[in-house]
Design a protein around this motif. Structure first.
Motif, PDB file in Angstrom:
ATOM      1  N   ASP A  70       0.792   3.811  -1.871  1.00 40.98           N
ATOM      2  CA  ASP A  70       1.668   2.714  -2.256  1.00 40.98           C
ATOM      3  C   ASP A  70       0.875   1.389  -2.291  1.00 40.98           C
ATOM      4  OD1 ASP A  70       4.626   1.646  -2.321  1.00 40.98           O
ATOM      5  OD2 ASP A  70       3.517   0.383  -0.916  1.00 40.98           O
ATOM      6  N   PRO A  71       0.822   0.717  -3.445  1.00 41.16           N
ATOM      7  CA  PRO A  71      -0.047  -0.465  -3.563  1.00 41.16           C
ATOM      8  C   PRO A  71       0.372  -1.638  -2.677  1.00 41.16           C
ATOM      9  CG  PRO A  71       1.169  -0.083  -5.619  1.00 41.16           C
ATOM     10  CD  PRO A  71       1.432   1.092  -4.743  1.00 41.16           C
ATOM     11  N   TYR A  72       1.671  -1.774  -2.407  1.00 41.28           N
ATOM     12  CA  TYR A  72       2.101  -2.863  -1.520  1.00 41.28           C
ATOM     13  C   TYR A  72       1.506  -2.650  -0.124  1.00 41.28           C
ATOM     14  CZ  TYR A  72       5.086  -6.223   0.898  1.00 41.28           C
ATOM     15  OH  TYR A  72       5.524  -7.269   1.650  1.00 41.28           O
ATOM     16  N   ARG A  73       1.622  -1.412   0.358  1.00 40.03           N
ATOM     17  CA  ARG A  73       1.074  -1.101   1.688  1.00 40.03           C
ATOM     18  C   ARG A  73      -0.445  -1.204   1.713  1.00 40.03           C
ATOM     19  NH1 ARG A  73       4.668   3.868   4.164  1.00 40.03           N
ATOM     20  NH2 ARG A  73       6.643   2.762   4.110  1.00 40.03           N
ATOM     21  N   LEU A  74      -1.046  -0.857   0.599  1.00 38.33           N
ATOM     22  CA  LEU A  74      -2.506  -0.935   0.507  1.00 38.33           C
ATOM     23  C   LEU A  74      -2.979  -2.391   0.569  1.00 38.33           C
ATOM     24  CD1 LEU A  74      -4.930   0.895   0.134  1.00 38.33           C
ATOM     25  CD2 LEU A  74      -4.683   0.611  -2.329  1.00 38.33           C
ATOM     26  N   GLY A  75      -2.261  -3.273  -0.104  1.00 34.41           N
ATOM     27  CA  GLY A  75      -2.588  -4.700  -0.052  1.00 34.41           C
ATOM     28  C   GLY A  75      -2.512  -5.201   1.375  1.00 34.41           C
ATOM     29  N   HIS A  76      -1.459  -4.766   2.070  1.00 36.53           N
ATOM     30  CA  HIS A  76      -1.310  -5.143   3.473  1.00 36.53           C
ATOM     31  C   HIS A  76      -2.485  -4.615   4.291  1.00 36.53           C
ATOM     32  CE1 HIS A  76       0.988  -5.682   7.328  1.00 36.53           C
ATOM     33  NE2 HIS A  76       0.112  -4.757   7.677  1.00 36.53           N
ATOM     34  N   LYS A  77      -2.774  -3.327   4.117  1.00 37.36           N
ATOM     35  CA  LYS A  77      -3.774  -2.712   4.998  1.00 37.36           C
ATOM     36  C   LYS A  77      -5.173  -3.273   4.749  1.00 37.36           C
ATOM     37  CE  LYS A  77      -5.543   1.512   6.956  1.00 37.36           C
ATOM     38  NZ  LYS A  77      -5.283   2.915   7.262  1.00 37.36           N
ATOM     39  N   ALA A  78      -5.499  -3.526   3.480  1.00 38.57           N
ATOM     40  CA  ALA A  78      -6.834  -4.040   3.169  1.00 38.57           C
ATOM     41  C   ALA A  78      -7.095  -5.340   3.923  1.00 38.57           C
ATOM     42  CB  ALA A  78      -6.975  -4.257   1.663  1.00 38.57           C
TER      43      ALA A  78
END
Ligand code: ADP
Ligand code: MG
Length: 333
Positions: A70-78
């Motif tokens: 999920d790109p939203y979660r990926l943005g957060h995690k990065a």
């Protein structure tokens, strides 16, 4: 600058070119920086009496996250994994840079990714001041800058014999979720709903890290496993430790797992981004005050000793093997 020239975007108005893409998703008015996104460099004001804490972390598709995450979660995690490094030094987040390789200018992906990234940035008071964007296999690299008053950074080499050893939160949950995704075990839908965010949206312990300035001696964030990361502190500080495996706090879901799995997740699971730190016994009340102020629980799990090495035991005082492997990109497939 890109070579060779990409297909012209004029023919595909829905697909933004490199500069449109940066302007649309990543450029916002500078607040803390003197000059933010848009020029050859960002400009940051040097501050008297403060030091810059600087760190970079790369996330590669297929290695650090699954294809289709999920790109939203990926943005957060990065961003979260980078903020975690600042927390582990006791640094206050200031600004960050984003180097992005994208297979295509997928607007839905970019919209969700930038929202996840910038929501955490706003919540943590850190600002995007620049980066680089190129076509290529999906790869995210963030560089963070934080501020810490001169001499107060929490360094790995500062543990002293006699210190207490503390950990924040409930390490192991991220590894428990990862095991399900990898098919090592199966979790029910409710457990997964609770555990997936622990893996995909870790909360950097910024407030705790800053609160431990002048209180803790050494600190590290748990990215590769508690014991493995502890061994980095011990090596850098030239000391050893005794750890009570049963004193490591576990979530209810983790406590319900078979003992061997629970211990492996807690002691060797990565991706928790909790803080592991040492502090003199005289600072116990101050550690608990910093914990309460940050709203992050901490637990005392052992002590630092002058004899090098790691000695692990259970609640009954029985010795346990301490050779849980931690994650190493070049030793593990
Ligand atoms: P240069 O050619 O000087 O390297 P670029 O064309 O790469 O400049 O970038 C133009 C501006 O956009 C710079 O200020 C750069 O920091 C910023 N930038 C590029 N990519 C990103 C990104 N992914 N996020 C934030 N800023 C970016
Ligand atoms: Mg560039």
């Amino acid at each position: 600058m890109a070579h060779p020239a990409p297909a012209r975007d004029a023919a595909h108005p829905a697909i933004p070119g490199e500069f449109d893409l940066i302007a649309r998703y990543f450029r916002r008015p500078a607040r803390r920086a003197v000059l933010g996104v848009g020029d050859d460099c960002a400009l940051l004001q040097a501050l008297p009496g403060q030091q810059w804490a600087v760190s970079t972390d790369m996330l590669v598709e297929g290695r650090h996250f699954f294809v289709g995450t999920d790109p939203y979660r990926l943005g957060h995690k990065a961003l979260a994994v980078n903020l975690s490094d600042l927390a582990a030094m006791g640094a206050q987040p200031h600004s960050f840079l984003l180097a992005l390789a994208l297979p295509a200018a997928d607007t839905a992906w970019l919209d969700a990714f930038s929202r996840g990234l910038l929501a955490l940035a706003d919540a943590q008071g850190i600002e995007l001041v620049g980066g680089d964007t190129t076509r290529g296999p999906l790869n995210l690299c963030i560089t963070v800058l934080g501020l810490v008053p001169e001499g107060l950074a929490l360094r790995r080499d500062a543990a002293r014999a006699g210190d207490d050893l503390w950990v924040s939160g409930t390490p192991g949950d991220a590894r428990l979720a990862l095991g399900h995704l990898r098919g090592e075990w199966t979790l029910g839908p409710q457990a997964l709903q609770h555990l997936l965010p622990r893996l995909e949206q870790p909360q950097p312990r910024t407030g705790l890290g800053v609160g431990l300035r002048g209180v803790a001696h050494a600190a590290i964030d748990i990215s590769d496993g508690l014991l493995g990361d502890l061994s980095h502190v011990l090596g850098a500080s030239g000391v050893g430790a005794r750890v009570d495996a049963d004193a490591v706090p576990g979530s209810e879901l983790l406590a319900a797992q078979p003992t061997a799995r629970r211990r492996a997740c807690q002691l060797a699971g990565g991706d928790d981004y909790e803080l592991l730190f040492t502090a003199p016994a005289s600072q116990r009340a101050e550690v608990l005050r910093a914990s309460a102020q940050a709203g992050v629980a901490v637990a005392r799990i052992g002590c630092i000793e002058s004899e090098p090495g790691l000695r692990l035991h259970d609640a009954q005082g029985r010795d346990m093997p301490a050779d849980f492997p931690s994650f190493d990109h070049f030793l593990q497939p």
